[in-house]
Design an enzyme around this catalytic site. Structure first.
Site, short mmCIF file in Angstrom:
data_model
loop_
_atom_site.label_atom_id
_atom_site.label_comp_id
_atom_site.label_asym_id
_atom_site.label_seq_id
_atom_site.Cartn_x
_atom_site.Cartn_y
_atom_site.Cartn_z
N HIS A 79 33.23 -43.16 -20.86
CA HIS A 79 31.90 -42.78 -20.39
C HIS A 79 31.86 -42.01 -19.07
O HIS A 79 30.94 -41.24 -18.82
CB HIS A 79 31.03 -44.04 -20.25
CG HIS A 79 29.56 -43.76 -20.36
ND1 HIS A 79 28.64 -44.74 -20.56
CD2 HIS A 79 28.86 -42.61 -20.29
CE1 HIS A 79 27.42 -44.21 -20.61
NE2 HIS A 79 27.53 -42.92 -20.43
N TYR A 98 15.60 -50.36 -19.23
CA TYR A 98 16.26 -49.10 -18.87
C TYR A 98 16.28 -48.19 -20.09
O TYR A 98 16.74 -48.59 -21.17
CB TYR A 98 17.68 -49.42 -18.43
CG TYR A 98 18.54 -48.25 -17.98
CD1 TYR A 98 18.92 -48.11 -16.65
CD2 TYR A 98 19.03 -47.32 -18.89
CE1 TYR A 98 19.74 -47.07 -16.24
CE2 TYR A 98 19.84 -46.27 -18.49
CZ TYR A 98 20.20 -46.15 -17.16
OH TYR A 98 21.01 -45.11 -16.77
N THR A 158 22.07 -38.03 -15.77
CA THR A 158 21.00 -38.86 -16.34
C THR A 158 20.07 -39.38 -15.25
O THR A 158 20.39 -39.35 -14.06
CB THR A 158 21.57 -40.08 -17.09
OG1 THR A 158 22.32 -40.88 -16.17
CG2 THR A 158 22.45 -39.64 -18.24
#
Length: 767
Positions: A471, A588, A601
């Protein structure tokens, strides 16, 4: 020794007859291939640099400028006449030649100046975000004018991957007052009056005290940083995290939601998918891949594409780092099969091997009867270990000798292919089959995924595909792009396989057989590997995963209710969580900020006063469906507003995060920031993007392309929810939790979510 000899291009010996040179033909050819590949990449980069510097101009525009200046000279007008006359003053040189040279020079100056002006104008235009708030068919006059100017400047047909990079605006820092106000609004529904009054006091102290100083430093940093969030986000959220990557950080994607994979031949499926990924890598290297553009005119940042290949996350004692290698030095992939590692050269010269050739190489590995070396079978479990632990073991046992060479081969590979010896299936009637596939993608058996690697392609014995992705280097939409590209090549575009299921095409090149990677693992190292595998098994046993395959309706009904599909699903999850826990929680949702240079993001805080009113109305039998629908529309509209604000860099959490980082650098204490960043996200959600690959056209079928993907829960007592809207009548929702938590259950959440979606369908009858 034979392998070492193959690595040497030539050897020489001094004899009585002189110096005898023994050339290794295969090694020399390999060196030449690497040089050709490297030269090709360098030439492409030079060419792309030129195109980026003149963008949005074109070579045709330069020719037009030259012709205009020449016409001006013959009509005796403009500066070209002065340049022509200057040529007459130079003795010994034909005045026509010098005049042409000066006109050419002036044309270049004008051309580059126009490119700079146009690029800066484009950047100013891209700062305008009014288009986001206008309905597509009801644009304001400002947006119409903006759209015409954008069309004029972006009329170029063949865009390169990084064409727009220099024109993208920088992410600006929101005002301190705005961030504090929005934060208070986001937590008001989650606190009682006493808790809220205490938080108001903390916010006021911060806003009128240390917050001003931290905000000023954040603004100052944003002036010279390309993006004031991204570098710190990568370092402090990902690379400094000391927990295991498996389940906690890496995410996954799975195959089509169809009963039979496109082929049941494992080697053929692996070859086809690997070939598509290598093609995509070449398009990224050559920059021929077009950038992702919204509404056919609004560009997004492509920065994250640069590191998705040939990249490995290297463990460190205090902080990891990303090791990225040039594609000319990464001409191979590594294959893991039955506890053994193999290295495959995937190039012939500077050309990628075709799918049929790759299939032959994969089949050689599958047919290889050799057994794993001592410790090799469980070796990947080290990458599922705590990062400090893995860093210490790596330094002690993999820093020299054959272990270092083999580890280098893995870390420098374009990506990893795992040929699993288990079969995976799919059926609408049996949800456990898809759950098993998702678990295989997210964690495997704890010892058959190299979690440090940017890309792990997983091909099961019966041809079913999955992927596991690291990630820190890129977010899901970016790594999902090549995955979607490969799936479209496989299941949408015809001709990939023959009637039997083998890859189409012929073997035309002489193939170098796969090479086993060698290991010399000490008993101490094997003990560390086994400890890591035991920890991985613990984490796997603690994971609770369920996939809701909802086929009662899809995005059409949501739109008929006057609510965006994303907001509709977010409200459904709020209703579901309230049913499960009898309370609301901090939620979230991830959205992109790639409208800005190097953006990644931002967080959308889903819980609002209106979302809570909607949920309570759904639980209140005295409310009519018309009242509930009205509240749903209001809550959905507010959610969409916050989503768009976050996309425009007007969110809350990244601003607070950066101020917290600065407070740590300055060694100042902020009770408010500490409290904010310690709040648990018990419901972490994300929508899986699709249709990033446009060439499939009308043949695109989201359900055939992928059943989506997911990630592990962020909080120990929370849920991780990833959803993909696969059509007008299907939703795939991946839900994770932890078995060790007695208050959460992925299957229970899925069942309540199905119930919530059906209840929300009923309120649509009020339309």
């Amino acid at each position: 020794m034979a392998e070492a000899r193959q690595a040497v291009a030539f050897q020489f010996a001094v004899t009585d007859e002189g110096v005898v040179v023994d050339f290794n033909k295969a090694a020399v050819c390999n060196v030449i291939s690497v040089i050709r590949h490297s030269a090709r990449l360098r030439l492409h980069r030079l060419y792309n640099t030129l195109l980026k510097n003149i963008f949005p101009n074109t070579t045709q525009s330069y020719i037009l400028i030259v012709i205009t200046l020449l016409l001006a000279r013959y009509s005796e007008a403009g500066p070209s006449v002065l340049l022509w006359n200057l040529g007459n003053e130079l003795n010994g040189i034909d005045h026509n030649i010098t005049g042409l040279l000066y006109v050419g020079l002036l044309s270049i100056i004008i051309w580059l100046t126009l490119a700079y002006i146009e690029r800066y104008t484009l950047k100013l235009l891209l700062m305008y975000k009014g288009w986001m708030w206008d309905p597509p068919r009801k644009m304001s006059w400002k947006t119409k004018v903006w759209y015409i100017l954008m069309k004029f400047l972006c009329a170029r047909k063949h865009l390169r991957l990084y064409s727009y990079q220099a024109s993208l605006p920088k992410l600006s820092v929101p005002s301190l007052q705005s961030t504090c106000k929005k934060y208070l609004g986001s937590i008001r529904p989650l606190m009682n009056d006493e808790e809220y009054a205490e938080m108001e006091k903390l916010v006021d102290e911060f806003r009128n005290g240390i917050g001003k100083r931290l905000h000023r430093y954040t603004v100052l940093y944003s002036w010279w940083a390309t993006n004031y969030v991204s570098e710190w986000w990568e370092k402090y959220v990902y690379l400094k995290c000391r927990g295991p990557l498996m389940i906690n950080s890496n995410y996954y994607a799975v195959d089509s939601a169809v009963p039979e994979p496109v082929t049941t031949i494992q080697a053929a499926r692996a070859a086809s998918v690997a070939h598509s990924f290598l093609q995509f890598r070449q398009m990224v290297d050559d920059e021929t891949l077009e950038p992702l553009v919204l509404r056919d005119i609004i560009p997004t940042c492509s920065k994250q594409y640069s590191k998705m290949w040939n990249t490995t996350r290297i463990p460190g004692r205090r902080c990891d780092y990303l090791a990225h290698y040039d594609s000319s030095n990464s001409r191979h992939i590594v294959v893991y099969h039955r506890g053994r590692f193999f290295k495959i050269n995937v190039y012939n010269g500077d050309k990628i091997l075709n799918p049929a050739e790759l299939e032959r190489l994969f089949q050689m590995i599958i047919d290889d009867p050799s057994e794993p070396q001592p410790g090799e079978g469980n070796l990947p479990a080290l990458t599922a270990q705590e990062r400090y632990y893995w860093a210490v073991v790596r330094r002690a046992h993999f820093s020299v000798g054959v272990n270092k060479q083999s580890l280098d081969a893995i870390e420098k590979a374009a990506f990893i292919v795992s040929l699993d010896d288990t079969e995976q299936y799919y059926s609408d009637a049996d949800p456990s089959l898809l759950v098993n596939l998702c678990k295989s993608a997210l964690h495997g058996n704890g010892k058959n995924r190299w979690f440090d690697k940017s890309l792990n392609l997983i091909i099961h014995k019966n041809g079913r595909l999955a992927g596991n992705f690291e990630h820190s280097l890129a977010d899901a939409p970016v790594l999902g792009h090549p995955y979607e590209y490969a799936m479209i090549n496989d299941v949408i575009i015809p001709g990939r396989y023959d009637n039997v299921g083998h890859c189409s095409g012929e073997i035309v090149n002489k193939l170098s057989p796969p090479r086993r990677l060698k290991w010399d693992l000490s008993s101490e190292c094997i003990e560390k590997i086994d400890e890591s595998y035991a920890l991985a098994q613990k984490m796997i046993d603690d994971l609770d995963l369920f996939v809701l395959n909802f086929q009662d309706y899809g995005k059409n009904l949501m739109k008929k209710c006057g609510v965006s599909p994303d907001a509709f699903l977010q409200m459904a999850m709020q209703l579901t969580y309230y049913k499960c826990s009898n309370r609301f929680c901090l939620t979230y949702e991830s959205t992109m900020t790639r409208l800005y240079r190097e953006g990644r993001t931002e967080t959308v805080r889903t819980v609002t006063d209106l979302s809570c009113k909607f949920v309570l109305a759904m639980r209140d039998e005295s409310k009519t469906n018309a009242e509930r629908l009205d509240l749903l529309r209001q809550a959905g509209a507010l959610h969409q507003k916050q989503y768009k604000q976050a996309m425009c860099g007007e969110g809350i959490d990244r601003h607070l995060f950066c101020m917290y980082v600065i407070s740590q650098y300055l060694r100042v204490d902020s009770p408010f920031l500490k409290k904010v960043l310690s709040e648990p996200w018990r419901l972490s959600t994300s929508q899986t993007p699709h249709q990033q690959t446009k060439y499939a056209g009308d043949k695109y079928d989201a359900k055939k392309v992928s059943a989506g993907g997911g990630f592990g829960p962020v909080a120990d007592d929370g849920y991780g929810v990833s959803y993909i809207i696969t059509g007008d009548d299907c939703l795939m929702i991946h839900i994770t939790a932890k078995n060790s938590c007695t208050t959460t259950s992925a299957s229970m959440f899925a069942e309540k979510l199905r119930e919530s979606l059906l209840e929300m369908k009923e309120i649509g009858s009020a339309i």
